[in-house]
Each structure stands twice: as structure tokens, then as C-alpha cells.
Design a protein around this motif. Sequence first.
Motif, PDB file in Angstrom:
ATOM      1  N   UNK A  33       0.979  -1.068   0.017  1.00  0.00           N
ATOM      2  CA  UNK A  33      -0.043  -0.013   0.133  1.00  0.00           C
ATOM      3  C   UNK A  33       0.862   1.158  -0.153  1.00  0.00           C
ATOM      4  N   UNK A  34       0.669   2.055  -0.892  1.00  0.00           N
ATOM      5  CA  UNK A  34       1.659   3.533  -1.032  1.00  0.00           C
ATOM      6  C   UNK A  34       1.063   4.375  -0.167  1.00  0.00           C
ATOM      7  N   UNK A  35       1.375   4.258   1.092  1.00  0.00           N
ATOM      8  CA  UNK A  35       0.783   4.979   2.118  1.00  0.00           C
ATOM      9  C   UNK A  35       1.598   6.238   2.427  1.00  0.00           C
ATOM     10  N   UNK A  36       1.747   7.178   1.475  1.00  0.00           N
ATOM     11  CA  UNK A  36       2.392   8.422   1.646  1.00  0.00           C
ATOM     12  C   UNK A  36       1.840   9.467   2.280  1.00  0.00           C
ATOM     13  N   UNK A  37       1.958   9.782   3.490  1.00  0.00           N
ATOM     14  CA  UNK A  37       0.914  10.751   4.218  1.00  0.00           C
ATOM     15  C   UNK A  37       1.311  12.063   3.800  1.00  0.00           C
ATOM     16  N   UNK A  38       2.465  12.540   3.096  1.00  0.00           N
ATOM     17  CA  UNK A  38       2.648  13.697   2.742  1.00  0.00           C
ATOM     18  C   UNK A  38       1.600  14.026   1.329  1.00  0.00           C
ATOM     19  N   UNK A  39       1.123  12.938   0.749  1.00  0.00           N
ATOM     20  CA  UNK A  39       0.547  13.251  -0.641  1.00  0.00           C
ATOM     21  C   UNK A  39      -0.999  12.990  -0.285  1.00  0.00           C
ATOM     22  N   UNK A  40      -1.648  13.928  -0.890  1.00  0.00           N
ATOM     23  CA  UNK A  40      -3.247  13.690  -0.940  1.00  0.00           C
ATOM     24  C   UNK A  40      -3.694  12.494  -1.733  1.00  0.00           C
ATOM     25  N   UNK A  41      -2.697  11.959  -2.706  1.00  0.00           N
ATOM     26  CA  UNK A  41      -3.014  10.623  -3.322  1.00  0.00           C
ATOM     27  C   UNK A  41      -2.900   9.608  -2.451  1.00  0.00           C
ATOM     28  N   UNK A  42      -2.085   9.670  -1.433  1.00  0.00           N
ATOM     29  CA  UNK A  42      -1.846   8.495  -0.499  1.00  0.00           C
ATOM     30  C   UNK A  42      -3.078   8.245   0.552  1.00  0.00           C
ATOM     31  N   UNK A  43      -3.989   9.250   0.769  1.00  0.00           N
ATOM     32  CA  UNK A  43      -4.959   9.000   1.646  1.00  0.00           C
ATOM     33  C   UNK A  43      -5.761   7.737   1.555  1.00  0.00           C
ATOM     34  N   UNK A  44      -6.255   7.401   0.305  1.00  0.00           N
ATOM     35  CA  UNK A  44      -6.865   6.153   0.089  1.00  0.00           C
ATOM     36  C   UNK A  44      -6.235   5.116   0.823  1.00  0.00           C
ATOM     37  N   UNK A  45      -4.911   5.095   0.291  1.00  0.00           N
ATOM     38  CA  UNK A  45      -4.082   3.730   0.690  1.00  0.00           C
ATOM     39  C   UNK A  45      -4.031   3.747   2.269  1.00  0.00           C
ATOM     40  N   UNK A  46      -3.626   4.944   2.891  1.00  0.00           N
ATOM     41  CA  UNK A  46      -3.796   5.170   4.208  1.00  0.00           C
ATOM     42  C   UNK A  46      -5.006   4.706   5.032  1.00  0.00           C
ATOM     43  N   UNK A  47      -6.189   4.916   4.519  1.00  0.00           N
ATOM     44  CA  UNK A  47      -7.164   4.591   4.922  1.00  0.00           C
ATOM     45  C   UNK A  47      -7.394   2.817   4.834  1.00  0.00           C
ATOM     46  N   UNK A  48      -7.111   2.171   3.636  1.00  0.00           N
ATOM     47  CA  UNK A  48      -7.014   0.809   3.674  1.00  0.00           C
ATOM     48  C   UNK A  48      -6.016   0.205   4.673  1.00  0.00           C
ATOM     49  N   UNK A  49      -4.947   0.611   4.730  1.00  0.00           N
ATOM     50  CA  UNK A  49      -3.985   0.283   5.611  1.00  0.00           C
ATOM     51  C   UNK A  49      -4.576   0.412   7.145  1.00  0.00           C
ATOM     52  N   UNK A  50      -5.416   1.465   7.512  1.00  0.00           N
ATOM     53  CA  UNK A  50      -5.980   1.454   8.924  1.00  0.00           C
ATOM     54  C   UNK A  50      -7.060   0.216   8.976  1.00  0.00           C
ATOM     55  N   UNK A  51      -7.620   0.301   7.878  1.00  0.00           N
ATOM     56  CA  UNK A  51      -8.717  -1.020   8.098  1.00  0.00           C
ATOM     57  C   UNK A  51      -8.058  -2.139   8.021  1.00  0.00           C
ATOM     58  N   UNK A  52      -6.820  -2.488   7.323  1.00  0.00           N
ATOM     59  CA  UNK A  52      -6.245  -3.889   7.457  1.00  0.00           C
ATOM     60  C   UNK A  52      -5.837  -4.016   8.986  1.00  0.00           C
ATOM     61  N   UNK A  53      -5.113  -2.968   9.447  1.00  0.00           N
ATOM     62  CA  UNK A  53      -4.730  -3.143  10.665  1.00  0.00           C
ATOM     63  C   UNK A  53      -6.114  -3.246  11.753  1.00  0.00           C
ATOM     64  N   UNK A  54      -7.103  -2.555  11.570  1.00  0.00           N
ATOM     65  CA  UNK A  54      -8.144  -2.667  12.417  1.00  0.00           C
ATOM     66  C   UNK A  54      -8.753  -4.117  12.345  1.00  0.00           C
TER      67      UNK A  54
END
Length: 149
Positions: A33-54
Motif C-alpha cells: 500500500x502506497x501510504x505516503x502521508x505527505x501526498x493527498x493521493x496517499x490518503x486512500x491507501x492510508x485508509x485501507x492500511x488502517x482498515x487492514x490493521x483494525x
Amino acid sequence: MVARPGLSGALAYARRPEVRHRRVELARRLVALPTVSSSAAGRGAIDRAAELLRGELDRIGLDRVLILRGAGPPSVWGEWRQAPGRPVLLLYGHFDVQPPGPAAGWARPPFGGVVSGGRIHGRGASDNKGPLLAQLAGLENYQIGRAHV
């Protein structure tokens, strides 16, 4: 099989091939997952990563698991409160990464989650997605392994 309490039971659980396979697959998926927090484009991947960890914290058996959302990237919170009066253990780890930089600097795709030579290659594998998953594996070994071996 007779249950072995404590460390020996947790280690025996961790060594099961199906447990190891599941953990490698989880790490591979998270690293991909491209969870680059400094990029608006990374927001979806960060949300998917959070769901995966949850989902992983739920599967491990924590009592209360939440995704906390604010102005920045989400945080994943989990509690297990089955030992009243015992010390509290707080674990922290981030799952966002820095931008990968030029593609020429990578022998493999930075967000490929490639497993090769017994290692998972990709952005965040060692900082900090891999270490974060190692903490969760320790929780799982304690939570599940000690009771089910």
C-alpha cells in the motif's frame, strides 16, 4: 494436544506454518500500500492500511478497536482489558511512509510488496510496517497462542 502455558505455548503457536504464512501475507499486503502521508493521493491507501490493521486487531481478539480520524492520517487504537489491576502496555508504530523517490533507486517496485529470498521488499518494510506487524504478532502469540496450543 495439551495446552502449554506461557512462552512455550506462544512460541509453538508462532511457528505453525499457517500462522507464518498468514503473517507474511499480511506484511506483503501492508507494504504494497502506497501510504505516503505527505501526498493527498496517499490518503486512500492510508485508509485501507488502517482498515487492514483494525481487522488484524479484531482478529487477534482485542476488546475495543477503533480507527481514530482527525486532521491528519488516521490512527488505529486497540484495547484488551481482561487483566484489571495489571500494568498497562502501550505499543506505538506508524504505518505511513516517505515518498519513494526516483524509480531508478529501486531494484523492485517500492510498493510491490515483493517476497524474495525470505524477505519482503518495499517502502516501509523496515520502517515501520514490518516492526509494527512484529508487535502485533507478539500480541497474537500471547493472546491466542498461550491458550490454543
